[in-house]
Design an enzyme around this catalytic site. Sequence first.
Site, mmCIF file in Angstrom:
data_model
loop_
_atom_site.group_PDB
_atom_site.id
_atom_site.type_symbol
_atom_site.label_atom_id
_atom_site.label_comp_id
_atom_site.label_asym_id
_atom_site.label_seq_id
_atom_site.Cartn_x
_atom_site.Cartn_y
_atom_site.Cartn_z
ATOM 1 N N ASN A 49 0.831 -1.195 0.000
ATOM 2 C CA ASN A 49 0.000 0.000 0.000
ATOM 3 C C ASN A 49 0.871 1.253 0.000
ATOM 4 O O ASN A 49 1.971 1.276 0.544
ATOM 5 C CB ASN A 49 -1.037 0.000 1.128
ATOM 6 C CG ASN A 49 -0.465 -0.180 2.511
ATOM 7 O OD1 ASN A 49 0.576 -0.792 2.687
ATOM 8 N ND2 ASN A 49 -1.147 0.352 3.498
ATOM 9 N N GLU A 51 0.249 5.336 0.653
ATOM 10 C CA GLU A 51 -0.686 6.373 1.074
ATOM 11 C C GLU A 51 -0.207 7.743 0.622
ATOM 12 O O GLU A 51 0.937 7.914 0.202
ATOM 13 C CB GLU A 51 -0.844 6.328 2.598
ATOM 14 C CG GLU A 51 -1.450 5.004 3.062
ATOM 15 C CD GLU A 51 -1.579 4.892 4.564
ATOM 16 O OE1 GLU A 51 -0.966 5.699 5.299
ATOM 17 O OE2 GLU A 51 -2.303 3.973 4.996
ATOM 18 N N CYS A 59 -4.046 0.555 -2.537
ATOM 19 C CA CYS A 59 -3.956 -0.690 -1.772
ATOM 20 C C CYS A 59 -2.883 -1.616 -2.349
ATOM 21 O O CYS A 59 -2.561 -1.551 -3.545
ATOM 22 C CB CYS A 59 -5.289 -1.415 -1.777
ATOM 23 S SG CYS A 59 -6.581 -0.603 -0.825
ATOM 24 N N GLU A 61 -3.133 -4.785 -2.950
ATOM 25 C CA GLU A 61 -3.700 -5.664 -3.971
ATOM 26 C C GLU A 61 -3.732 -4.953 -5.326
ATOM 27 O O GLU A 61 -3.471 -5.552 -6.370
ATOM 28 C CB GLU A 61 -5.122 -6.097 -3.590
ATOM 29 C CG GLU A 61 -5.218 -6.865 -2.283
ATOM 30 C CD GLU A 61 -5.475 -5.983 -1.078
ATOM 31 O OE1 GLU A 61 -4.935 -4.857 -1.007
ATOM 32 O OE2 GLU A 61 -6.218 -6.428 -0.188
ATOM 33 N N CYS A 92 -10.200 -4.858 0.950
ATOM 34 C CA CYS A 92 -11.288 -3.896 1.140
ATOM 35 C C CYS A 92 -12.319 -4.071 0.019
ATOM 36 O O CYS A 92 -12.091 -4.798 -0.958
ATOM 37 C CB CYS A 92 -10.735 -2.478 1.170
ATOM 38 S SG CYS A 92 -10.228 -1.829 -0.447
HETATM 39 ZN ZN LIG Z 1 -8.086 -2.339 -0.970
#
Ligand SMILES: [Zn+2]
Length: 140
Positions: A49, A51, A59, A61, A92
């Site tokens: 991830n 940010e 993310c 993934e 998520c």
């Molecule tokens: Zn996610």
Amino acid sequence: MPETRPAPLSEASRQALIAVRDSAYAPYSRHPVGALLVAESGQHYLGCNVESANFKGLCAEAGAISAMIAQGEREIATLYVIGPGEHLCTPCGDCRQRIREFATPETVIVVLDGNGAPLRHYTMEQLLPDSFGPENLPPS
Ligand SMILES: [Zn+2]
């Protein structure tokens, strides 16, 4: 029912997954996540991830899927996700839809504990039942 047993994660892959998790840029959530995607070809793709200060991060993934797509692959065989601790770090909602785009009925999503030991595994149908996908759109 499709076979849902995840492929065993080699020690080298477990170490690579922990390393990519530890490389995550997560100064705001302090919740580093790593993903190791095994494509249909057997090729591995890693993601972590990332940010940003506007709280619109990427993310792990999504990063792994982007790496797979960049190499011309389109099918996920197995996706391993590792979070920072012992709790479940499931994809998520946004990522479930993103994974679904490249999943097959045989795709397995494995959630690991912070040390890389499997906690649970899922089929796409279990993670996102009755999902919306390309077949829900009219033919072009
Ligand atoms: Zn996610």
